[in-house]
Design a protein around this motif. Structure first.
Motif, PDB file in Angstrom:
ATOM      1  N   LEU A   5      42.951 -12.714 -65.263  1.00  0.00           N
ATOM      2  CA  LEU A   5      43.387 -13.979 -64.540  1.00  0.00           C
ATOM      3  C   LEU A   5      42.816 -13.972 -63.829  1.00  0.00           C
ATOM      4  CD1 LEU A   5      46.768 -13.005 -63.861  1.00  0.00           C
ATOM      5  CD2 LEU A   5      45.990 -15.096 -64.807  1.00  0.00           C
ATOM      6  N   LEU A  39      45.861 -20.291 -69.576  1.00  0.00           N
ATOM      7  CA  LEU A  39      46.335 -20.023 -67.842  1.00  0.00           C
ATOM      8  C   LEU A  39      48.034 -19.321 -68.725  1.00  0.00           C
ATOM      9  CD1 LEU A  39      46.648 -18.166 -65.404  1.00  0.00           C
ATOM     10  CD2 LEU A  39      47.834 -20.429 -64.967  1.00  0.00           C
ATOM     11  N   THR A  40      48.799 -20.499 -68.847  1.00  0.00           N
ATOM     12  CA  THR A  40      49.412 -20.422 -70.300  1.00  0.00           C
ATOM     13  C   THR A  40      49.415 -19.359 -71.312  1.00  0.00           C
ATOM     14  OG1 THR A  40      49.871 -22.616 -70.287  1.00  0.00           O
ATOM     15  CG2 THR A  40      51.836 -21.542 -71.601  1.00  0.00           C
ATOM     16  N   LEU A  43      49.450 -15.778 -69.149  1.00  0.00           N
ATOM     17  CA  LEU A  43      50.808 -15.573 -69.527  1.00  0.00           C
ATOM     18  C   LEU A  43      51.634 -15.362 -70.326  1.00  0.00           C
ATOM     19  CD1 LEU A  43      51.159 -18.105 -66.316  1.00  0.00           C
ATOM     20  CD2 LEU A  43      50.566 -15.646 -66.356  1.00  0.00           C
ATOM     21  N   ARG A  44      51.391 -14.929 -71.888  1.00  0.00           N
ATOM     22  CA  ARG A  44      51.932 -14.841 -73.115  1.00  0.00           C
ATOM     23  C   ARG A  44      52.359 -13.563 -73.216  1.00  0.00           C
ATOM     24  NH1 ARG A  44      50.302 -19.955 -76.669  1.00  0.00           N
ATOM     25  NH2 ARG A  44      51.832 -20.903 -75.799  1.00  0.00           N
ATOM     26  N   MET A  46      52.197 -11.499 -70.668  1.00  0.00           N
ATOM     27  CA  MET A  46      53.706 -10.912 -69.565  1.00  0.00           C
ATOM     28  C   MET A  46      54.546  -9.981 -70.192  1.00  0.00           C
ATOM     29  SD  MET A  46      53.089 -11.700 -66.278  1.00  0.00           S
ATOM     30  CE  MET A  46      54.557 -12.519 -65.151  1.00  0.00           C
ATOM     31  N   ARG A  54      54.923  -6.748 -63.755  1.00  0.00           N
ATOM     32  CA  ARG A  54      55.070  -7.627 -64.197  1.00  0.00           C
ATOM     33  C   ARG A  54      55.880  -8.547 -62.646  1.00  0.00           C
ATOM     34  NH1 ARG A  54      60.519  -8.851 -67.568  1.00  0.00           N
ATOM     35  NH2 ARG A  54      58.872  -7.170 -69.354  1.00  0.00           N
ATOM     36  N   GLY A  58      53.517 -11.861 -61.664  1.00  0.00           N
ATOM     37  CA  GLY A  58      53.425 -12.849 -61.635  1.00  0.00           C
ATOM     38  C   GLY A  58      53.280 -13.461 -60.540  1.00  0.00           C
ATOM     39  N   ALA A  61      49.454 -14.223 -60.504  1.00  0.00           N
ATOM     40  CA  ALA A  61      49.358 -15.843 -61.714  1.00  0.00           C
ATOM     41  C   ALA A  61      49.686 -16.738 -61.000  1.00  0.00           C
ATOM     42  CB  ALA A  61      50.923 -15.548 -62.917  1.00  0.00           C
ATOM     43  N   ASN A  62      50.736 -17.065 -59.786  1.00  0.00           N
ATOM     44  CA  ASN A  62      51.095 -17.947 -59.211  1.00  0.00           C
ATOM     45  C   ASN A  62      49.858 -18.021 -58.306  1.00  0.00           C
ATOM     46  OD1 ASN A  62      53.675 -18.432 -60.553  1.00  0.00           O
ATOM     47  ND2 ASN A  62      54.200 -17.371 -58.694  1.00  0.00           N
ATOM     48  N   ARG A  65      46.646 -19.863 -60.178  1.00  0.00           N
ATOM     49  CA  ARG A  65      47.610 -20.973 -60.823  1.00  0.00           C
ATOM     50  C   ARG A  65      47.304 -22.265 -59.247  1.00  0.00           C
ATOM     51  NH1 ARG A  65      50.488 -24.329 -63.394  1.00  0.00           N
ATOM     52  NH2 ARG A  65      51.349 -23.206 -65.346  1.00  0.00           N
TER      53      ARG A  65
END
Ligand code: DAH
Length: 344
Positions: A5, A39-40, A43-44, A46, A54, A58, A61-62, A65
């Motif tokens: 990330l 990014l998606t 995140l897959r 996860m 997680r 998460g 990741a936020n 993003r």
């Protein structure tokens, strides 16, 4: 995953350095944040994380993003600002620039005089008619009682185009054309302004092209006194109420009797000066009672009808009215000359 990330964010930051168009920025947004973006993609993964990991990932990741979105939006705003700035620069108006001077045109002094003469006669119930400048020998001479071998044709050296067609030497042919149009109707009251052409050498008082105004009246009981009264009225309106006229016997083939008309000298008011050669009078036009042959050729019975006609040179009237010394001023269009008339 955390590293991936962060690497992603670094990557975005690096690539952003190279973005110079909005299109590139958009592509970048789709490449990293889009539905099928990187990014998606990350995140897959996860799903394979443990329950403790997680929420931590998460959150990262936020953050990633969010910060990518922030930078991209900032860049986007910078683009909009730059565009606005560019437009403002392009549309910049320098209010300190001096305005452009609008020069307005003026009516040519000859047209002015023609309009003025027209107004005088319209006021007396006349119509204004026009005819062609390229005229047939018939209308210019023949129907005006100047047959082929008539010596009076020598009075006017003409520009012939063919044996039967010429540049009209006078506006008198419009008399005949008007009579034909009226088909014997009365009253007939017209003036006919227009250009005429003669083979003169140009000088201060002559020009190969100049302007005339013709007048024609036909009705029952038209007399020489009607002609004289009309011309006096015209002169008074054009040159002033104290001006007089005098008629001298003359000759024109299309009128009988014929006269030349003089007006009180505009310079000395009749006392005698160089301009009027000490006579106190200036010649302004030719006129007469319409010749019976001309009436007949125009379709009017000379036993029933009579008429008068006159013809004047517009340049001559203008020279006298404005005290101009050379006819050539009218044609050379020197703005310094013309501008003197724009408020008269
Ligand atoms: N057409 C004449 C010329 O050019 C002027 C003239 C004289 C016109 C007498 C007329 C007239 O109508 O009756 O010199």
């Amino acid at each position: 995953m955390k590293e991936r990330l962060h690497a992603l964010r670094e990557n975005v930051l690096d690539l952003l350095q190279e973005v110079i168009t909005e299109q590139q920025l958009n592509d970048l947004r789709i490449k990293f944040l889009g539905k099928k973006g990187e990014l998606t993609e990350i995140l897959r993964g996860m799903g394979s994380l443990s329950a403790e990991e997680r929420p931590i990932i998460g959150q990262v990741a936020n953050e990633v993003r969010g910060s990518i979105e922030n930078i991209i939006n900032e860049k986007q705003e910078a683009f909009v600002r730059a565009q606005t700035e560019h437009r403002l620069q392009a549309e910049l108006i320098d209010v300190t620039l001096p305005g452009r001077k609008l020069t307005s045109g003026a009516i040519h002094p000859l047209n002015k005089v023609i309009q003025e003469i027209e107004d005088v006669f319209i006021g007396m119930g006349y119509q204004v008619a026009e005819g062609p400048e390229v005229e047939s020998d018939y209308y210019n001479f023949e129907a005006l009682n100047l047959p082929k071998n008539h010596p009076a044709r020598d009075m006017q050296d003409s520009f012939y185009i063919t044996e039967d067609i010429l540049m009209r030497t006078q506006t008198s042919p419009v008399q005949v054309r008007t009579m034909e149009l009226m088909k014997g109707e009365v009253p007939l009251k017209v003036i006919c302004p227009g250009r005429v052409y003669r083979r003169d050498d140009d000088d201060a008082t002559h020009s190969f092209m100049f302007h005339q105004i013709e007048g024609l009246v036909i009705d029952k009981n038209i007399r020489m006194s009607d002609l004289k009264g009309t011309l006096l009225q015209f002169v008074n309106e054009m040159f002033g109420p104290h001006m007089q006229i005098r008629l001298r016997p003359s000759f024109f083939p299309f009128t009988e009797p014929s006269a030349e008309v003089d007006v009180t000298c505009v310079q000395c008011a009749g006392k005698g000066c160089r301009m009027c050669k000490q006579t106190g009078w200036l010649e302004i036009l030719g006129c007469g009672m319409v010749h019976p042959r001309v009436l007949e050729m125009g379709g009017y019975d000379p036993e029933v009808y009579s008429g008068f006609a006159f013809g004047m040179g517009v340049e001559r009237i203008a020279l006298l009215k404005y005290g101009i010394d050379d006819i050539r001023h009218f044609y050379t269009n020197d703005v310094r000359f013309l501008q003197q008339f724009d408020r008269m």
